[in-house]
Enzyme design. Sequence first.
Site, mmCIF file in Angstrom:
data_model
loop_
_atom_site.group_PDB
_atom_site.id
_atom_site.type_symbol
_atom_site.label_atom_id
_atom_site.label_comp_id
_atom_site.label_asym_id
_atom_site.label_seq_id
_atom_site.Cartn_x
_atom_site.Cartn_y
_atom_site.Cartn_z
ATOM 1 N N PHE A 114 10.008 78.096 -31.374
ATOM 2 C CA PHE A 114 9.935 76.639 -31.287
ATOM 3 C C PHE A 114 8.622 76.130 -31.881
ATOM 4 O O PHE A 114 8.550 75.059 -32.480
ATOM 5 C CB PHE A 114 10.086 76.171 -29.841
ATOM 6 N N SER A 115 7.584 76.903 -31.705
ATOM 7 C CA SER A 115 6.258 76.654 -32.302
ATOM 8 C C SER A 115 5.436 75.509 -31.722
ATOM 9 O O SER A 115 4.417 75.738 -31.124
ATOM 10 C CB SER A 115 6.348 76.451 -33.815
ATOM 11 N N ASP A 116 5.868 74.279 -31.899
ATOM 12 C CA ASP A 116 5.002 73.190 -31.482
ATOM 13 C C ASP A 116 5.509 72.621 -30.157
ATOM 14 O O ASP A 116 5.970 71.495 -30.087
ATOM 15 C CB ASP A 116 4.999 72.136 -32.591
ATOM 16 N N LEU A 117 5.394 73.447 -29.130
ATOM 17 C CA LEU A 117 5.989 73.064 -27.845
ATOM 18 C C LEU A 117 5.016 72.194 -27.051
ATOM 19 O O LEU A 117 4.000 72.673 -26.556
ATOM 20 C CB LEU A 117 6.346 74.347 -27.079
ATOM 21 N N LYS A 121 7.779 66.690 -27.072
ATOM 22 C CA LYS A 121 8.966 67.196 -27.772
ATOM 23 C C LYS A 121 10.120 67.478 -26.819
ATOM 24 O O LYS A 121 11.167 67.983 -27.226
ATOM 25 C CB LYS A 121 8.606 68.523 -28.470
#
Length: 967
Positions: free
Chosen positions: A133-136, A140
């Site tokens: 997911f990376s940019d948690l 978001k």
Amino acid sequence: QHFSPPHSSIWNNQMENFILYEELGAGCNSVVYKGRRKGNLNYVAIKCTDKTKRPEITNHVRLTQDLDHPNIANFYEWYETSNHLWLVVELCTGGSLESVIALDGSLSQDGVRRFGWHLVKGLKHIHELGIIFSDLTPAKILLDGSGILKFGSFCLSKAEGETLQDFLTLFSASEEIEEGDSNQNTDNLKKRLQGSTAYSAPEVLEGSETNMNSDLWSLGCILYYMYTGKPPFCSDNYTELREMILNEEPPPPSCCSCGPYCKVLLIMHFIFRCIFRMNWPQLLAHPFWTQIIKEEEDSYGRHTPRMSGTQTSIVNHTLLSILFSSCSCSSRANSVRNCSSSDCPNQNIAPQVTLTTSNCTDTTCCVKDLLHTEFDLTVTPVIDNPKILKNTPVRYDPKTLCVPAYSGEKLQSLSDEEWTVFLSQLCSSIEEQSHSTSTATRSKLNLLCYLCCVVGHTVIANRLINSRLVGKHIFVLDSLMGLLALHCRDLGVDSPVSEAVSTLTDLLRDNLRNSKIKRLLLPPLAEFLYLISSQEKKRGSPEGLWFVPAAAYTGLMRSLREGDDTAVHHMAAKAIENISTVLSGPSHHLVTTEIGSALWYLFTHSTVEAVRVTAISSLSRLTRVVPAIFLSVIDTCGPVAILEGLVGTGARVQQHLLTAVAAALLTSCTQTHRVTQNRDLVLKVLRCLESPSTITRAKAILLLLLLIQDNTHTLLYCCQNRLVIYLERDLRKATPLRENPSQSGYLSQCLDLLIAYLSSTAPVIMEDVLCALRGVIGRRHPTTPQSKQLKQTLPTLSIVLDLVSSQVTWSKITSHCLVLKALAVSYIHFLINAKQQSLFLNTEFPFIYQMLYSDMFMSRYETLLRAPEPIPLHALKLLVSMTEHNGQQLSAENQEIWEESIHCLSLLVQLYCGEGPDCLSPSCLRSFSHVLRTRMHTETPRTQRTALKIIKRLVSKHPHKRTIRKA
Ligand SMILES: Nc1ncnc2c1ncn2[C@@H]1O[C@H](COP(=O)(O)OP(=O)(O)OP(=O)(O)O)[C@@H](O)[C@H]1O
């Protein structure tokens, strides 16, 4: 290109089909509206973005278009107009998690649990599909109208192993951007890629790519944020924030409603950073979630219509696999194991399955991967199998043979023309013989015997089976047909095998009560069915390429049950055993609970060991395909009767039974629970670790893993019943492994898995114990629930002590702080015994606790542990034996000894862990030596030896050795 949105002209038309309502929110360069497609009552969210965000939007679409999960906002469609991209997604009317927390301040423990569980399930699904997911961040995460949290924007997510920047740059490059804008765009992209620092994992801030672990870090930050209303690290200054994340520990959550489990969960996430950062199995197994899992299971049960036992098991399985099942973690492909045996050259051994645990982060997934070995998928012939029926060797008379008596080699080398001539001679001789009435029988038999001798050559078998001989002359040549099927490797689509199978099936149906004929018919039928199954599998054809009447499988099933001819039973069971190894297309007819119970009946009632072995092996193979088959047997007979089968039988039965039980339990929490509830059953499995067979021991380890997983008390019971001793024996290879070295390799893999599980569980247990102790700091008398919690958790400490005080398992358990903690906690345990749970908690415990978590302590400890003969281990042994030895006696009466021991123990802790001015101070050492001098002669020889070892080591290796010697 695949992800290009539909063209603007289309959208202009499409636009007319949508109604836009109010604005829901705005991001940078984007506005989100509530919307609705005309004629449809479902509202959607429509995000309108600037075209500069094409790379991110494209990325979102490619990653989400196939996602379907209740905790992920659904993607519907996307379009492009002259200046904008439009994304139509699921509407989440509750806004973002960020806005919820901004309004509420923070959430209660129950709120964190409920919302946190949504995030855990969603993220697990995302990871299972190989997406990071990376940019948690809380911004978001969206809340829908019914209170369910959903992962919203995947704009900065990526597939595992990918570098997001490369992907996005590619799409930026494909944009038609004016020269001058290009640099600015790259800068913007870099900025956007940085994500939100407050939720970034330390390694990501240091430049590493995001990965599953960094997602889990961010998840921990979000749990913390929900709980406290703030991320664990906050500062307005980027450099300061980065430094905090890299070097500091977050303030422990201090909110009064914070329950112990929640605190532990959060503490485990951050404290000790890399050592204790949770991974998936630890996170899922954490007691914080127990209640919500139970609630979900209960409500699932309530809302599910009544079903039969098997159906329920299957549904339970589905639910559980959603919640717990393996996270194959890298990608979907990794979780699928190919067990096809279609290409095996000699039909005797199914291809070796590569056994690897390296890709698995989840114990269940690894057990599943390891459970079936090539040994479990061995295929042996039904025809001419001496274990089923003793055969007399086949001979023929070349002189009276009605076709040229070519040898096998000669036949193989015949040219196509020569072969055609030979075949027509063969067919006409058979035809002649079947019409003649006088001397035919002997000649026919001679021909049959000749053919039986030569069809063992694959080339000949391939040629014959694809010829007209098969369908036409089945009556004459039924056992020959079986041999052909056995040796054939390449079945033509036009081969008349279906005809042969149909004829054999009809004959079987007409002679169901005639065992003699059945003995003749079953072997060729079995070989044909296996051949067809394996050839279909080889061609990857799910639908039957060769027609097999369902009656063929019914015939096998009935042969399994009816009559009392052991050979017939054995043949039918072996046929099922072989076919279930390569189940494909129509052979799924075999996977029925009826066959499951018939095989179980045969296993429990046959008096012939070979039949029992085949029956249980068949059942185990069917269970591999559909676990519900054996689950329904367990449902019917109960686990007690099932595991009774382990006692007093041969190793092979044990192996197959253990495999079948494990394969079934993999999918059923309920049955696993039933087994673990009965200590006798656990003991039965444990006793299999005494078996001389390495495979049996390996299988028992896998089954035990399923039983102890998430069940500390079963693990405790196993430890109390010599689990660690068994492990030591195998790890040391004390018993010479007489069997196949590959089998001992298999055992090592299973052992490694168990050790890996234990080493990841030990810190969790330790943390639970500490948590129970933490709750009583500063209290003179613990409350009733606290006492109860102490009573429940403190005994589990002996698991950790067992593991860390065994030379062999200790060296495998690499968590550096574990031994240290065990040392300190057993010290506390000792104090509790001695002081009857009061007073000391005010004074001693905070000191130990502080020590446990101090950086200085940790760094020093690692050096000590790396030493070839680590001191703490000896100290621990001494401590354990003293604790055991003195705990009860010391309670209150013998104050003097108690005080001395306390001195000794506290010195040990300081000696091994302290660095301050007091550590190794002359007075400490004096009291230490005094304790040793006065106490040691009353100790057992073992304790004395250990103490001497410690002293020796201290004297020879310690930097302060002079002081020590003097003391
Ligand atoms: N599916 C949705 N349903 C309801 N509201 C939404 C939805 N998606 C976004 N929103 C609202 O719109 C706001 C902005 O969403 P958007 O996805 O553009 O934010 P963002 O990811 O921060 O954008 P950017 O990355 O462009 O800054 C969110 O904070 C949320 O309140």
